[in-house]
Design a protein around this motif. Structure first.
Motif, short mmCIF file in Angstrom:
data_model
loop_
_atom_site.label_atom_id
_atom_site.label_comp_id
_atom_site.label_asym_id
_atom_site.label_seq_id
_atom_site.Cartn_x
_atom_site.Cartn_y
_atom_site.Cartn_z
N GLU A 148 -10.24 -14.91 0.01
CA GLU A 148 -10.34 -16.36 0.23
C GLU A 148 -11.77 -16.83 0.43
O GLU A 148 -12.01 -18.02 0.67
CB GLU A 148 -9.49 -16.74 1.45
CG GLU A 148 -8.00 -16.42 1.27
CD GLU A 148 -7.20 -16.65 2.54
OE1 GLU A 148 -7.74 -17.27 3.49
OE2 GLU A 148 -6.04 -16.21 2.59
N LYS A 156 -16.99 -23.68 -7.20
CA LYS A 156 -15.57 -23.56 -6.84
C LYS A 156 -14.83 -22.75 -7.89
O LYS A 156 -15.17 -22.79 -9.07
CB LYS A 156 -14.91 -24.95 -6.74
CG LYS A 156 -15.54 -25.88 -5.72
CD LYS A 156 -14.89 -27.26 -5.78
CE LYS A 156 -15.55 -28.22 -4.80
NZ LYS A 156 -14.95 -29.57 -4.88
N THR A 179 -9.22 -23.26 -6.36
CA THR A 179 -9.70 -24.14 -5.30
C THR A 179 -9.83 -25.57 -5.79
O THR A 179 -9.45 -26.52 -5.08
CB THR A 179 -11.06 -23.64 -4.77
OG1 THR A 179 -10.91 -22.33 -4.21
CG2 THR A 179 -11.61 -24.58 -3.70
N ASN A 213 -6.36 -27.00 -6.12
CA ASN A 213 -5.77 -27.15 -4.79
C ASN A 213 -6.29 -28.40 -4.08
O ASN A 213 -5.55 -29.05 -3.33
CB ASN A 213 -6.06 -25.91 -3.93
CG ASN A 213 -5.12 -24.77 -4.23
OD1 ASN A 213 -4.01 -24.99 -4.72
ND2 ASN A 213 -5.54 -23.56 -3.95
N GLU A 214 -7.54 -28.76 -4.31
CA GLU A 214 -8.10 -29.96 -3.68
C GLU A 214 -7.37 -31.21 -4.15
O GLU A 214 -7.09 -32.12 -3.35
CB GLU A 214 -9.60 -30.05 -3.97
CG GLU A 214 -10.41 -29.00 -3.23
CD GLU A 214 -11.89 -29.06 -3.59
OE1 GLU A 214 -12.24 -29.76 -4.57
OE2 GLU A 214 -12.70 -28.41 -2.89
N LYS A 261 -6.37 -23.96 4.21
CA LYS A 261 -7.68 -23.60 3.68
C LYS A 261 -8.51 -24.85 3.37
O LYS A 261 -9.71 -24.89 3.64
CB LYS A 261 -7.52 -22.76 2.41
CG LYS A 261 -8.84 -22.28 1.82
CD LYS A 261 -8.61 -21.39 0.61
CE LYS A 261 -9.94 -20.93 0.03
NZ LYS A 261 -9.75 -20.08 -1.16
N ILE A 262 -7.87 -25.89 2.83
CA ILE A 262 -8.59 -27.11 2.46
C ILE A 262 -8.86 -27.99 3.67
O ILE A 262 -9.96 -28.52 3.84
CB ILE A 262 -7.80 -27.90 1.40
CG1 ILE A 262 -7.58 -27.06 0.12
CG2 ILE A 262 -8.52 -29.21 1.05
CD1 ILE A 262 -8.83 -26.67 -0.60
#
Length: 339
Positions: A91, A274, A278, A281-282, A321-322
Motif C-alpha cells: 500500500e 499515483k 489509486t 479509487n480517488e 486509505k484515501i
C-alpha cells in the motif's frame, strides 16, 4: 560440547546473530530508514530472538527459564511485523495510521504485562498450556491474513518467498511443540538463516521493500501535454462514469482517450505519482462521499457496490486509505459539522 556440536551450534546460531545485526541496522540507520524498513527490522529481531532461544536452549538445557519466556515473547511479534510490513510495501504506507498504533499498542501492552504479572519461572504451567497456545494462534492468524493479502494483490516474489519462509518456520516450531517432529526443532533456525540471506539478497539487488534512498527520476510527459491528457481523462471518467466499472483496466481507459496504455501508465505514475488503482479509487471514494452525505437509504455496502467495488472489505480498505477514516466515522463527522 565436542567439535561436531560446536560446528552445529555455530551453524544454527549464525542466522540469529546476523538477523539481530541486520534488524538493528534497518531500524537505526537514518539514511535507509523508512516505515517498511523499521517493520522488517522488527520482524528480523523478533525471529532472531525466537531462533536464538531455540538454539541456546537446545545446546544448553540448563539455561534460566527467562530465555524460554523471551523466545515465546519474540513469537508474539513475528506475525504482526510480517503482516504490517507486507501492507506497508503493497500500500506504499509512509506514515503509521492511527489504527495501527492502537493495534500495536494493545499487543505490546499485553505482552509486557503478561511477562511481568505471569513470569515463566513461577508460572510454567500457564505458559506451557495456555499462553503458548495464544501465541501460536496469533502467529497463525497473522500468517493467514498475510497470505490472503498477497493472494488478493499478487504481491511480489520477495513478499511471497518471505511469507513461505515464515510459514515453514512456524510449522517447524509448531510441530516440535506438538511433538509431531521433535527432531526437526532446529529446522526453524536453518530456515530462518535462509530467509535472512534471501532478505539481504533482495535488499542489495533493489527489491524495494522500504529503502529510503531515492530512485532515479523517470522522464515525465511535458507539462502542457500532460495537462491536456488529464483533462481528456477526467472528462471520460466523469461523463461516462467509467470508474464505476469494477472490471475497469488501464488498457480500457487508455483506449477511451485514444492513447497507448504505456503512455497512460507514464502519465499516472510519473506525472501524478499515483498508481492506476489509486487514481481510480480517488474517483470512487469521492462519489461514495457524495452518496454518504446525500442518501440515507443506501447502506455503506450498497454505496461500495454503487461506486465500483466488488466487496465491502475492498471498499472499506480503499476508503480508509484515501480518507484515513471509515465510512461510518466520515458520515458522523459530516453530521456533526452540519449540526
Amino acid at each position: 560440547m565436542n567439535l561436531g556440536q560446536q560446528i552445529l551450534f555455530l551453524l544454527y546460531a549464525l542466522g540469529a546473530v546476523n538477523g539481530t545485526i541486520l534488524g538493528l541496522y534497518l531500524i537505526l540507520h537514518r539514511k535507509k530508514r523508512s516505515l517498511a524498513s523499521i517493520l522488517l527490522g522488527v520482524l528480523l529481531l523478533a525471529m532472531s530472538i525466537r531462533v536464538g532461544k531455540s538454539v541456546f536452549v537446545s545446546f544448553n538445557p540448563g539455561l534460566p527459564r527467562i530465555y524460554l519466556q523471551l523466545g515465546l515473547s519474540g513469537c508474539f511479534l513475528i506475525g504482526p511485523s510480517l503482516y504490517y510490513f507486507t501492507r506497508t510495501v503493497l500500500e506504499k504506507v509512509t506514515k503509521v495510521p492511527a489504527s495501527w498504533k492502537w493495534i500495536w499498542g494493545i499487543q505490546l501492552a499485553a505482552l509486557v504485562l503478561t511477562g511481568i504479572v505471569v513470569p515463566y519461572e513461577t508460572n510454567r504451567f500457564a505458559w506451557n498450556h495456555v499462553i503458548v497456545h495464544i501465541i501460536y494462534a496469533q502467529w497463525a492468524a497473522y500468517l493467514v491474513a498475510t497470505g490472503v493479502l498477497l493472494i488478493r494483490t499478487g504481491g511480489s516474489r520477495f513478499l511471497n518467498i518471505l511469507l513461505a519462509g515464515n510459514c515453514f518456520i512456524f510449522l517447524a516450531y509448531l510441530g516440535a511443540f506438538m511433538s509431531l517432529w521433535s527432531g526437526f526443532y532446529l529446522g526453524g533456525a536453518l530456515s530462518f538463516t535462509f530467509v535472512l540471506y534471501l532478505t539481504i539478497f533482495f535488499n542489495l539487488n533493489g527489491a524495494g521493500f522500504g529503502n529510503a534512498s531515492p530512485r532515479p527520476e523517470r522522464k515525465k510527459i511535458p507539462e502542457n501535454d500532460a495537462k491536456t491528457l488529464l483533462e481528456r481523462l477526467d472528462k471520460a471518467l466523469l461523463d461516462n462514469e467509467l470508474y464505476k466499472d469494477p472490471n475497469l483496466k488501464l488498457s480500457d481507459l487508455a483506449q477511451k482517450i485514444n492513447i497507448p496504455p504505456h503512455q497512460l501508465s507514464q502519465l499516472l505514475n510519473d506525472n501524478l505519482g499515483k498508481s492506476f488503482s489509486t487514481y481510480i479509487n480517488e474517483y470512487r471514494i469521492t462519489e461514495a462521499c457524495k452518496l454518504i452525505t446525500s442518501n440515507d437509504l443506501l447502506t455503506f455496502e450498497a454505496i461500495g457496490y454503487e461506486v465500483g467495488y466488488n466487496s465491502k472489505s475492498t471498499f472499506y480498505a480503499a476508503f480508509r486509505k484515501i480518507k484515513d477514516t471509515t465510512p461510518a466515522l466520515y458520515k458522523e463527522s459530516i453530521e456533526n459539522q452540519a449540526g
